[in-house]
Design a protein around this motif. Structure first.
Motif, PDB file in Angstrom:
ATOM      1  N   GLU A  88       0.830  -1.190   0.000  1.00 32.89           N
ATOM      2  CA  GLU A  88       0.000   0.000   0.000  1.00 32.89           C
ATOM      3  C   GLU A  88       0.872   1.251   0.000  1.00 32.89           C
ATOM      4  O   GLU A  88       2.026   1.231   0.441  1.00 32.89           O
ATOM      5  CB  GLU A  88      -0.930   0.007   1.223  1.00 32.89           C
ATOM      6  N   GLU A  89       0.313   2.344  -0.485  1.00 32.13           N
ATOM      7  CA  GLU A  89       1.063   3.585  -0.579  1.00 32.13           C
ATOM      8  C   GLU A  89       1.329   4.153   0.814  1.00 32.13           C
ATOM      9  O   GLU A  89       0.432   4.212   1.669  1.00 32.13           O
ATOM     10  CB  GLU A  89       0.280   4.598  -1.424  1.00 32.13           C
ATOM     11  N   ASN A  90       2.604   4.540   1.045  1.00 31.12           N
ATOM     12  CA  ASN A  90       3.059   5.100   2.335  1.00 31.12           C
ATOM     13  C   ASN A  90       2.790   4.138   3.491  1.00 31.12           C
ATOM     14  O   ASN A  90       2.450   4.571   4.608  1.00 31.12           O
ATOM     15  CB  ASN A  90       2.386   6.443   2.607  1.00 31.12           C
ATOM     16  N   SER A  91       2.909   2.815   3.221  1.00 31.43           N
ATOM     17  CA  SER A  91       2.657   1.817   4.247  1.00 31.43           C
ATOM     18  C   SER A  91       3.464   0.582   3.942  1.00 31.43           C
ATOM     19  O   SER A  91       3.839   0.327   2.789  1.00 31.43           O
ATOM     20  CB  SER A  91       1.162   1.488   4.315  1.00 31.43           C
ATOM     21  N   ASN A  92       3.729  -0.195   4.998  1.00 35.80           N
ATOM     22  CA  ASN A  92       4.443  -1.459   4.843  1.00 35.80           C
ATOM     23  C   ASN A  92       3.503  -2.658   4.793  1.00 35.80           C
ATOM     24  O   ASN A  92       3.950  -3.799   4.883  1.00 35.80           O
ATOM     25  CB  ASN A  92       5.425  -1.643   5.998  1.00 35.80           C
ATOM     26  N   VAL A  93       2.212  -2.376   4.634  1.00 40.07           N
ATOM     27  CA  VAL A  93       1.239  -3.458   4.535  1.00 40.07           C
ATOM     28  C   VAL A  93       1.377  -4.091   3.149  1.00 40.07           C
ATOM     29  O   VAL A  93       1.236  -3.418   2.124  1.00 40.07           O
ATOM     30  CB  VAL A  93      -0.189  -2.929   4.752  1.00 40.07           C
ATOM     31  N   LYS A  94       1.611  -5.381   3.140  1.00 43.45           N
ATOM     32  CA  LYS A  94       1.813  -6.108   1.896  1.00 43.45           C
ATOM     33  C   LYS A  94       0.478  -6.535   1.317  1.00 43.45           C
ATOM     34  O   LYS A  94      -0.343  -7.146   2.011  1.00 43.45           O
ATOM     35  CB  LYS A  94       2.703  -7.320   2.149  1.00 43.45           C
ATOM     36  N   ASP A 142       2.039 -16.610   2.764  1.00 40.22           N
ATOM     37  CA  ASP A 142       2.370 -15.492   3.633  1.00 40.22           C
ATOM     38  C   ASP A 142       1.066 -14.974   4.233  1.00 40.22           C
ATOM     39  O   ASP A 142       0.223 -14.408   3.536  1.00 40.22           O
ATOM     40  CB  ASP A 142       3.076 -14.388   2.837  1.00 40.22           C
ATOM     41  N   GLU A 143       0.900 -15.178   5.533  1.00 41.07           N
ATOM     42  CA  GLU A 143      -0.338 -14.772   6.200  1.00 41.07           C
ATOM     43  C   GLU A 143      -0.344 -13.294   6.559  1.00 41.07           C
ATOM     44  O   GLU A 143      -1.355 -12.793   7.067  1.00 41.07           O
ATOM     45  CB  GLU A 143      -0.546 -15.607   7.461  1.00 41.07           C
ATOM     46  N   ASN A 144       0.757 -12.579   6.310  1.00 38.34           N
ATOM     47  CA  ASN A 144       0.829 -11.165   6.669  1.00 38.34           C
ATOM     48  C   ASN A 144       0.339 -10.238   5.553  1.00 38.34           C
ATOM     49  O   ASN A 144       0.450  -9.024   5.669  1.00 38.34           O
ATOM     50  CB  ASN A 144       2.267 -10.787   7.026  1.00 38.34           C
ATOM     51  N   ILE A 145      -0.163 -10.788   4.493  1.00 40.41           N
ATOM     52  CA  ILE A 145      -0.695  -9.939   3.427  1.00 40.41           C
ATOM     53  C   ILE A 145      -2.084  -9.460   3.831  1.00 40.41           C
ATOM     54  O   ILE A 145      -2.681  -9.939   4.812  1.00 40.41           O
ATOM     55  CB  ILE A 145      -0.762 -10.713   2.098  1.00 40.41           C
ATOM     56  N   LYS A 146      -2.600  -8.522   3.049  1.00 40.16           N
ATOM     57  CA  LYS A 146      -3.942  -8.009   3.313  1.00 40.16           C
ATOM     58  C   LYS A 146      -4.941  -9.018   2.776  1.00 40.16           C
ATOM     59  O   LYS A 146      -5.257  -9.048   1.588  1.00 40.16           O
ATOM     60  CB  LYS A 146      -4.120  -6.654   2.659  1.00 40.16           C
ATOM     61  N   HIS A 161      -8.273 -10.764  -1.044  1.00 40.11           N
ATOM     62  CA  HIS A 161      -8.240 -12.010  -1.799  1.00 40.11           C
ATOM     63  C   HIS A 161      -9.225 -13.051  -1.274  1.00 40.11           C
ATOM     64  O   HIS A 161      -9.655 -13.917  -2.040  1.00 40.11           O
ATOM     65  CB  HIS A 161      -6.830 -12.609  -1.757  1.00 40.11           C
ATOM     66  N   PHE A 162      -9.540 -13.012  -0.007  1.00 41.32           N
ATOM     67  CA  PHE A 162     -10.371 -14.052   0.607  1.00 41.32           C
ATOM     68  C   PHE A 162     -11.664 -13.440   1.123  1.00 41.32           C
ATOM     69  O   PHE A 162     -11.711 -12.261   1.509  1.00 41.32           O
ATOM     70  CB  PHE A 162      -9.630 -14.751   1.755  1.00 41.32           C
ATOM     71  N   GLN A 163     -12.695 -14.260   1.140  1.00 43.00           N
ATOM     72  CA  GLN A 163     -14.005 -13.832   1.623  1.00 43.00           C
ATOM     73  C   GLN A 163     -14.139 -14.159   3.106  1.00 43.00           C
ATOM     74  O   GLN A 163     -13.698 -15.213   3.566  1.00 43.00           O
ATOM     75  CB  GLN A 163     -15.108 -14.540   0.829  1.00 43.00           C
ATOM     76  N   ALA A 170     -18.365 -16.765   8.244  1.00 43.64           N
ATOM     77  CA  ALA A 170     -19.575 -16.355   8.964  1.00 43.64           C
ATOM     78  C   ALA A 170     -19.241 -15.735  10.305  1.00 43.64           C
ATOM     79  O   ALA A 170     -19.965 -14.843  10.792  1.00 43.64           O
ATOM     80  CB  ALA A 170     -20.504 -17.558   9.163  1.00 43.64           C
ATOM     81  N   ASP A 171     -18.160 -16.144  10.927  1.00 41.44           N
ATOM     82  CA  ASP A 171     -17.770 -15.580  12.213  1.00 41.44           C
ATOM     83  C   ASP A 171     -16.988 -14.280  12.068  1.00 41.44           C
ATOM     84  O   ASP A 171     -16.510 -13.720  13.058  1.00 41.44           O
ATOM     85  CB  ASP A 171     -16.952 -16.594  13.014  1.00 41.44           C
ATOM     86  N   GLY A 172     -16.766 -13.789  10.851  1.00 39.37           N
ATOM     87  CA  GLY A 172     -16.084 -12.521  10.633  1.00 39.37           C
ATOM     88  C   GLY A 172     -14.584 -12.631  10.479  1.00 39.37           C
ATOM     89  O   GLY A 172     -13.909 -11.607  10.243  1.00 39.37           O
ATOM     90  N   THR A 173     -13.986 -13.832  10.531  1.00 37.37           N
ATOM     91  CA  THR A 173     -12.547 -14.001  10.366  1.00 37.37           C
ATOM     92  C   THR A 173     -12.214 -14.205   8.888  1.00 37.37           C
ATOM     93  O   THR A 173     -13.054 -14.603   8.083  1.00 37.37           O
ATOM     94  CB  THR A 173     -12.060 -15.197  11.181  1.00 37.37           C
ATOM     95  N   LEU A 174     -10.956 -13.936   8.570  1.00 39.21           N
ATOM     96  CA  LEU A 174     -10.467 -14.094   7.195  1.00 39.21           C
ATOM     97  C   LEU A 174      -9.631 -15.362   7.109  1.00 39.21           C
ATOM     98  O   LEU A 174      -8.656 -15.529   7.858  1.00 39.21           O
ATOM     99  CB  LEU A 174      -9.630 -12.889   6.763  1.00 39.21           C
ATOM    100  N   PRO A 175      -9.944 -16.278   6.207  1.00 37.89           N
ATOM    101  CA  PRO A 175      -9.186 -17.521   6.087  1.00 37.89           C
ATOM    102  C   PRO A 175      -7.920 -17.304   5.256  1.00 37.89           C
ATOM    103  O   PRO A 175      -7.749 -16.298   4.568  1.00 37.89           O
ATOM    104  CB  PRO A 175     -10.168 -18.450   5.386  1.00 37.89           C
ATOM    105  N   THR A 176      -7.031 -18.276   5.316  1.00 40.36           N
ATOM    106  CA  THR A 176      -5.837 -18.298   4.474  1.00 40.36           C
ATOM    107  C   THR A 176      -5.917 -19.395   3.416  1.00 40.36           C
ATOM    108  O   THR A 176      -5.055 -19.491   2.547  1.00 40.36           O
ATOM    109  CB  THR A 176      -4.581 -18.517   5.327  1.00 40.36           C
ATOM    110  N   VAL A 177      -6.948 -20.221   3.500  1.00 38.23           N
ATOM    111  CA  VAL A 177      -7.174 -21.304   2.537  1.00 38.23           C
ATOM    112  C   VAL A 177      -8.654 -21.303   2.184  1.00 38.23           C
ATOM    113  O   VAL A 177      -9.513 -21.165   3.075  1.00 38.23           O
ATOM    114  CB  VAL A 177      -6.754 -22.672   3.094  1.00 38.23           C
TER     115      VAL A 177
END
Length: 507
Positions: free
Chosen positions: A343-349, A398-402, A406-408, A411-418
């Motif tokens: 992201e611009e002006n950020s270290n978020v991958k 890499d779980e540190n990406i935004k 990419h992922f939906q 139901a509990d509001g968490t973001l999966p990695t798979v």
């Protein structure tokens, strides 16, 4: 008897003396002097012996004491008699030959350099028989002319090149007249003696008779005639194609621009390789696609560039012909990106290599069309693959990406990695070569898990200026309702447009 013996003895002595005289004297010149009547002298015969004649060689030696016998002419003596001549070097001889070579007056663009235009003044003098000058007239040549005669738009004598030609022609005629008047013996040919028609065509007429007898002496049969061996070229089952482009787009904005903005430089890289197999009813299509779009980011304080589009895709489609242009297919697709984006002006991958990657397989049917036109360089290739049953596996290493890009969310509001998505997909590809310089490539992808829709539509117009340089207009539109909306653009529709110019190669 005594008289006869004496006469015989004298005769023998006389013969002996004559033979001795013949052996001792070989040449007896006789000089006879005519009779001189005034002096009363009669003809006198003087006999001289050849030994009393003077020797010519002795006489010459007496007259010239330095006389010697002639010496045969040899190379050394020839060198003494020949005068030394001034010889030029080979370089000077070559330069002079090049200077006087008439063919050098023509440039390298002239095809027939052996055709020389020779001035007739330097050819053998030809007697034309024109005794009277051309301007000799005995009447008014303008008496029958109309009263008004428009002047020519451009007289011939005003054109510099034609004026020079007239002067050269007049000079040549004057020289010919001078030789004709003062040196008539130099004329060897006359115009009347030259051949008027060197080659005469001879027409051969053949009389055609209608009642030409046709006689068949033997019946002709083709039962025993063998047909020529049919040549069958070796068939190629594997075919390949490749396309590569490196496009550059630059935008400069001065710091005092009234509407603001920032200068930027875009670099668009595209590689596409296709390797196909077709035999009988089996058709296999393998493709490799690499696409990168990098641009400078002057507003980013942490890095100088950003990645807007990055794709690495390997795809295989195996089909079995069902009927006509329809195939039963199995489709395999692996895609990810190569470069890391932030992201611009950020270290978020935002994304990176295998972060995330997706594998899609599907079963369905494919329609394949290849059409050619009468116009040269015009062709159309279209195929659409419909997979009612498809499966997509998406994962990130890499779980540190935004993850919400990419992922939906669950139901509990968490973001999966798979993710494991089961649904259907449609993919259509169009490649339309409009003419030799303009082409249109379009690819549409649609995937759904019946809870999420992903659509991607890529359009690329290529204008080829030459074999290696072209301009591209690229428009990518993407729709994904399974990711979070952006704060600056509250929509699931994503748009990427680029106009670039650069290198392009295709085979």
């Amino acid at each position: 008897m005594k008289r006869i013996a004496i006469i015989f003895l004298f005769w023998c002595l006389g013969c002996t003396g004559y033979l001795v005289a013949q052996d001792s004297v070989s040449f007896v010149p006789v000089v006879t002097t005519p009779q001189v009547e005034s002096a009363g002298l009669q003809d006198t015969v003087i006999t001289i012996d050849e030994r009393d004649l003077p020797d010519l060689r002795s006489r010459l030696e007496e007259l010239n004491m330095d006389y010697q016998s002639p010496v045969p002419l040899n190379d050394r003596l020839r060198q003494l008699l020949t005068k030394d001549e001034l010889r030029m070097s080979p370089e000077a001889t070559w330069l002079i030959s090049r200077f006087y070579d008439r063919s050098n007056q023509f440039g390298p663009d002239v095809t027939f350099r052996d055709t020389m235009i020779v001035n007739p003044l330097f050819l053998p003098i030809l007697f034309k028989g024109d005794y009277l000058p051309k301007n000799l007239v005995f009447y008014d040549t303008k008496a029958l002319d109309p009263k008004y005669k428009p002047a020519p738009l451009m007289p011939n004598d005003t054109i510099p090149a034609f004026k020079d030609y007239l002067m050269a022609q007049a000079s040549a005629d004057s020289a010919h007249r001078y030789v004709e008047t003062h040196y008539p013996m130099y004329f060897r040919y006359t115009q009347a003696s030259l051949p008027q028609d060197a080659v005469k065509a001879k027409v051969i007429k053949k009389e055609i008779t209608e009642d030409f007898p046709l006689v068949v002496t033997k019946d002709v049969t083709f039962d025993n005639v063998e047909a020529p061996t049919k040549f069958i070229p070796e068939r190629r089952y594997w075919t390949s194609s490749f396309e590569s482009s490196l496009q550059v787009a630059q935008n400069y904005i001065s710091p005092n621009w009234h509407k603001g903005g920032a200068s930027s430089l875009n670099l668009n890289h595209y590689e596409f390789f296709e390797y196909d197999y077709k035999r009988d009813r089996i058709k296999i299509t393998n493709t490799l696609k690499i696409k990168n779009n990098i641009y400078t980011a002057p507003n980013d304080t942490l890095r100088n560039y950003k990645v807007s589009d990055d794709l690495f895709q390997i795809k295989t489609n195996v089909g079995y012909q069902a009927f006509s242009k329809w195939y039963y297919t199995f489709d395999f697709d692996f895609s990810t990106q190569i470069l890391s984006s932030f992201e611009e002006n950020s270290n978020v991958k935002l994304a990176g290599l295998l972060a995330p990657y997706s594998i899609t397989v599907g079963l369905g049917m494919k329609y394949d069309l290849n059409k050619t036109f009468k116009q040269k360089h015009k062709s159309l290739t279209f195929n659409v693959n419909i997979a009612p049953l498809s499966y997509t596996f998406r994962q990130t290493i890499d779980e540190n990406i935004k993850l919400d890009k990419h992922f939906q969310k669950k139901a509990d509001g968490t973001l999966p990695t798979v993710e494991n998505l089961l649904g259907s997909s449609v993919e259509a590809t169009l490649n339309f070569q409009i003419n030799r310089s303009i082409s249109w490539y379009s690819q549409f992808k649609y995937k759904t898990s019946y809870a999420r829709i992903e659509g991607d539509w890529e359009n690329r117009f290529t204008f080829a200026w030459s074999r290696f340089f072209s301009s591209n207009i690229t428009l990518n539109m993407r729709y994904d309702d399974g990711v979070a909306k952006s704060e600056d653009f509250n929509s699931y529709l994503q748009i990427n447009e680029l106009l670039s110019f650069g290198f392009n190669y295709k085979w």
